[in-house]
Design a protein around this motif. Structure first.
Motif, mmCIF file in Angstrom:
data_model
loop_
_atom_site.group_PDB
_atom_site.id
_atom_site.type_symbol
_atom_site.label_atom_id
_atom_site.label_comp_id
_atom_site.label_asym_id
_atom_site.label_seq_id
_atom_site.Cartn_x
_atom_site.Cartn_y
_atom_site.Cartn_z
ATOM 1 N N LEU A 138 34.605 62.759 46.068
ATOM 2 C CA LEU A 138 33.874 62.445 47.295
ATOM 3 C C LEU A 138 32.559 61.736 46.969
ATOM 4 C CD1 LEU A 138 33.322 62.581 50.311
ATOM 5 C CD2 LEU A 138 32.443 64.890 49.988
ATOM 6 N N THR A 139 31.837 62.248 45.979
ATOM 7 C CA THR A 139 30.572 61.619 45.588
ATOM 8 C C THR A 139 30.805 60.178 45.172
ATOM 9 O OG1 THR A 139 29.911 63.764 44.740
ATOM 10 C CG2 THR A 139 28.546 61.898 44.112
ATOM 11 N N PHE A 140 31.835 59.981 44.345
ATOM 12 C CA PHE A 140 32.129 58.638 43.856
ATOM 13 C C PHE A 140 32.483 57.697 45.009
ATOM 14 C CE2 PHE A 140 34.804 55.278 42.287
ATOM 15 C CZ PHE A 140 34.167 54.884 41.131
ATOM 16 N N ALA A 141 33.365 58.182 45.891
ATOM 17 C CA ALA A 141 33.810 57.346 47.013
ATOM 18 C C ALA A 141 32.638 57.000 47.921
ATOM 19 C CB ALA A 141 34.899 58.069 47.799
ATOM 20 N N SER A 142 31.733 57.958 48.084
ATOM 21 C CA SER A 142 30.595 57.732 48.967
ATOM 22 C C SER A 142 29.641 56.660 48.397
ATOM 23 C CB SER A 142 29.857 59.046 49.198
ATOM 24 O OG SER A 142 28.985 58.904 50.288
ATOM 25 N N TYR A 143 29.464 56.671 47.079
ATOM 26 C CA TYR A 143 28.648 55.623 46.442
ATOM 27 C C TYR A 143 29.289 54.251 46.610
ATOM 28 C CZ TYR A 143 25.234 58.678 44.186
ATOM 29 O OH TYR A 143 24.214 59.550 43.947
ATOM 30 N N LEU A 144 30.605 54.229 46.421
ATOM 31 C CA LEU A 144 31.333 52.971 46.580
ATOM 32 C C LEU A 144 31.177 52.468 48.015
ATOM 33 C CD1 LEU A 144 33.376 50.910 45.361
ATOM 34 C CD2 LEU A 144 35.198 52.399 46.175
ATOM 35 N N ASP A 145 31.224 53.407 48.953
ATOM 36 C CA ASP A 145 31.068 53.100 50.368
ATOM 37 C C ASP A 145 29.679 52.497 50.636
ATOM 38 O OD1 ASP A 145 31.763 53.232 53.132
ATOM 39 O OD2 ASP A 145 30.599 55.072 53.325
ATOM 40 N N ASP A 146 28.646 53.089 50.021
ATOM 41 C CA ASP A 146 27.280 52.567 50.185
ATOM 42 C C ASP A 146 27.175 51.150 49.632
ATOM 43 O OD1 ASP A 146 26.600 54.983 51.245
ATOM 44 O OD2 ASP A 146 25.676 55.763 49.419
ATOM 45 N N TRP A 147 27.813 50.955 48.482
ATOM 46 C CA TRP A 147 27.794 49.640 47.838
ATOM 47 C C TRP A 147 28.432 48.596 48.753
ATOM 48 C CZ3 TRP A 147 31.966 46.684 45.601
ATOM 49 C CH2 TRP A 147 31.555 45.656 44.746
ATOM 50 N N LEU A 148 29.540 48.990 49.381
ATOM 51 C CA LEU A 148 30.221 48.076 50.302
ATOM 52 C C LEU A 148 29.376 47.796 51.525
ATOM 53 C CD1 LEU A 148 33.899 49.338 50.240
ATOM 54 C CD2 LEU A 148 33.096 47.061 49.680
#
Lengths: 358, 179
Positions: free
Chosen positions: A140-150
Motif C-alpha cells: 500500500l505504501t509503495f502504491a501510494s507513492y507511485l500514485d503521488d508521482w503520477l
C-alpha cells in the motif's frame, strides 16, 4: 531491455525475492483505479479521445524512471500479437479486458515487472504493484507513492464526497483493490475451505481463482481481495484483509500439521507420486499439472521432498499456460500438442532440479 | 456423457439453444469450452457488470413510485457526456467523471448496496486536486477541538486554536478568490 524479455520469461524478476509467509502466500497485489478529469471514460470514449489520452500518457511515461524500479517501458497493446497479449495476461501483467477490449490500450512496465500501469483499460489508468509473499502494508505504501508521482503528471478525477471517480461504481472511493494469492492445499484436502469461504465472503472479501473473476481455483491457489472501496480508508481496508489472511494462514498451517500427524505416510505417498508423474509423463493437461504441482509444492514446504526449489509451483503454473507454451513453440498449438509440450517442459524442468540437488 | 468436441473428457457444460422452436444442444468439457470461447483466460466469464446492471435495474422494480421515478429516470442525464441514467443502469458503468455530479443522490442506494451502506469517501485525498479538501478537513477538526476546549473552559487553548483557524480560513478565502 525489450518486449522480448517480458514475453519470454515466465518468472518475473520481482518473484525471485522471498517475501513474508512465503510457504502459503505466493504474492500480494495492490491495484489503484484512477481517471483523468478531462477525458470521457474509455467505455464510451470516441476513438480520438482514447488516442489523445494514449499519446499524452506515452509522452509522460516513455523513458521515465521511477524510484529504484529503473526505466519504464510503454507497450501499446496494438503492437502485440494475439499470443503475446495472452502471455502478458498469463503473467498477470495486463488484464483480459485490456488485451481484448481496449481502444488504444497500452501497458507501462517497470524493468522488474513489479509495476504495471494499464492505460485505457476500464479506467484511464490502472496502477498495479506486485510483491512476493505477504506484503500488504508495504504494498500500500509503495502504491501510494507511485500514485503521488503520477498525480504530479496528470490531473485526477476526484470528488470530495465520492473520492476517486471510476467508471464502475464498485471501484469508486479509494479505487483500491488489494489482493493476496494463497496456496491452501491442506484446507482443500481436509474440506475445511468450503466452510471457511462463506465466512470470508461475509467479511466483505472476495475469493477467486488464479486468473481472477470467474476463473477456477487451479492448483489450490486462491486470490483473496477486498470488495468494498468506499467509506473506509485504504489502511483500514488493508488491515482487515491482513487480519483474514493471517487467520487463513494459521488454519492452513494447522491443517497441514493435522494431516502430517494423522496420515504422514499417505501424504508422503501422494506428494511423491505427484513428483513421479511430473517427472515421467508424456501427456499432461493443465488442470492435472496444476494439481500435481500443488502437491509437490506442499511436499517441499513440509520437507517431505528435498532439493526442489519452492518457485517450481509459481514458475511452472505460468510456464505451462497455453500462451506461454505457444510462445516457446513459436507457433500455434492444438490442445493435444500443448499437452505434449507441457509434459516435456515439466520433465525437463524436473530433471534440472534433480541435477542441481546432487 | 462425453464431450462432443474431444470425445475424451466428460462433458461438464451443457448449452441449450432454442431458435424459432428448434432446439440444439451442445455438451462440452470445460477444456473445450474454453477453447471455443475467447482465447484469454477469464475474458469470457460472467462479468461483475452484468451482475451489477441486473442489480441496478432491479431498483425500480420494487419501488412504490414507479411511474414518477420512471419519468425522472428518462430526463436524468449527464450534461458533459450525455449519458442517461437509464443507460447507466444498463451498462453498470459511468460515462465520465461528471456523471457522479449529474446523477447526484440517486446514486446513494446503489453505492450503499455495493459498499456495505457507505456513500462517502473516507480514504486518501490527492495532494494537488484535493488540497482544498485537505484544508477543509483540518478546519473541521480544529473547530471540534475548539468546541471541546470551550466546554472544558480551557479558554487559552481555545484561543490558540481560534487563531490557527483564522489563518487557515484566511488562506482558503485567498485561494478561492485567486482561482
Amino acid at each position: 531491455m525489450s518486449l522480448e524479455r517480458f514475453i519470454s520469461e515466465a518468472i518475473s524478476p520481482w518473484m525471485k525475492r522471498e517475501g513474508a509467509e512465503s510457504d502459503i502466500v505466493l504474492s500480494t497485489r495492490v491495484r489503484l483505479a484512477r481517471n483523468l478529469d478531462q477525458y470521457p471514460f474509455p467505455i464510451i470514449a470516441p476513438e480520438e479521445s482514447s488516442y489523445a489520452l494514449f499519446q499524452y500518457l506515452q509522452k509522460e511515461f516513455q523513458d521515465q524512471e521511477y524510484a529504484d524500479k529503473g526505466k519504464l517501458e510503454v507497450i501499446p497493446v496494438d503492437d502485440l500479437s494475439q499470443n503475446e497479449k495472452r502471455v502478458l495476461v498469463e503473467k498477470h501483467l495486463i488484464s483480459p479486458h485490456l488485451a481484448e477490449k481496449s481502444n488504444y490500450g497500452a501497458v507501462v512496465l517497470s524493468e522488474d515487472e513489479a509495476v504495471s500501469l494499464m492505460v485505457n483499460e476500464e479506467d484511464h489508468l490502472r496502477l498495479q504493484c506486485l510483491f512476493p509473499g505477504l506484503e500488504l502494508r508495504e504494498g500500500l505504501t509503495f502504491a501510494s507513492y507511485l500514485d503521488d508521482w503520477l498525480e504530479g503528471k496528470v490531473t485526477y478525477a476526484f470528488d470530495e464526497k465520492r473520492g476517486y471517480l471510476t467508471s464502475c461504481p464498485t471501484n469508486v472511493g479509494t479505487g483500491m483493490r488489494a489482493s493476496v494469492m494463497m496456496h491452501l492445499p491442506a484446507l482443500v484436502m481436509t474440506q475445511q475451505l468450503n466452510r471457511i469461504l462463506p465466512a470470508v465472503n461475509q467479511l466483505g472479501l472476495v475469493v477467486r481463482g488464479i486468473y481472477g473473476e470467474g476463473s477456477e481455483a487451479l492448483g489450490n491457489l486462491f486470490q483473496i481481495s477486498n470488495q468494498m472501496t468506499l467509506g473506509k480508508t485504504e489502511e483500514d481496508i488493508v488491515e482487515e484483509l491482513q487480519g483474514v489472511v493471517q487467520q487463513l494462514i494459521q488454519h492452513e498451517r494447522a491443517a497441514r500439521e493435522q494431516i502430517l500427524e494423522s496420515s504422514k505416510v499417505k501424504l508422503l505417498d501422494k506428494v511423491n507420486r505427484s513428483y513421479g508423474l511430473l517427472s515421467h509423463s508424456y501427456v499432461m493437461e493443465s488442470k492435472e499439472a496444476a494439481q500435481l504441482l500443488s502437491d509437490v509444492r506442499l511436499g517441499i514446504d513440509l520437507e517431505l521432498i528435498q532439493g526442489v526449489s519452492k518457485n517450481i509451483l509459481s514458475e511452472l503454473m505460468i510456464l505451462t499456460q497455453p500462451g506461454m507454451l505457444q510462445q516457446y513453440a513459436g507457433k500455434g498449438l492444438t490442445p493435444d500438442q500443448r499437452d505434449e509440450r507441457r509434459a516435456a517442459l515439466i520433465r525437463e524442468r524436473m530433471q534440472l532440479e534433480q541435477g542441481s540437488s546432487d | 456423457m462425453l464431450c462432443q468436441e474431444c470425445q475424451k473428457n466428460s462433458a461438464t457444460l451443457h448449452f441449450t439453444k432454442i431458435v424459432n422452436g428448434k432446439k440444439t444442444e451442445t455438451h462440452l468439457c470445460d477444456y473445450c469450452a474454453k477453447e471455443k470461447g475467447d482465447h484469454v483466460p477469464g475474458s469470457n466469464s460472467y462479468s461483475i457488470h452484468e451482475l451489477l446492471s441486473g442489480l441496478l435495474n432491479g431498483e425500480d422494480f420494487f419501488s412504490n413510485q414507479q411511474t414518477s421515478r420512471q419519468m425522472k429516470k428518462k430526463s436524468l442525464h449527464c450534461p458533459n457526456c450525455q449519458m442517461t441514467y437509464e443507460k447507466f443502469t444498463k451498462l453498470g458503468r459511468f460515462g465520465c467523471s461528471k456523471c457522479y455530479q449529474a446523477f447526484g443522490e440517486r446514486l446513494d442506494p446503489i453505492l450503499k448496496r455495493v459498499h456495505s451502506g457507505n456513500t462517502v469517501h473516507a480514504g486518501k485525498i490527492p495532494k494537488r486536486v484535493g488540497s482544498h479538501l485537505q484544508a477543509q478537513r483540518e478546519i473541521e477538526d480544529l473547530k471540534k477541538d475548539m468546541q471541546r476546549y470551550i466546554e472544558n473552559e480551557e479558554f487559552e487553548k481555545a484561543a490558540e486554536v481560534r487563531d490557527r483557524l483564522r489563518s487557515l480560513q484566511g488562506n482558503e478565502v485567498d485561494k478561492g478568490e485567486g482561482s
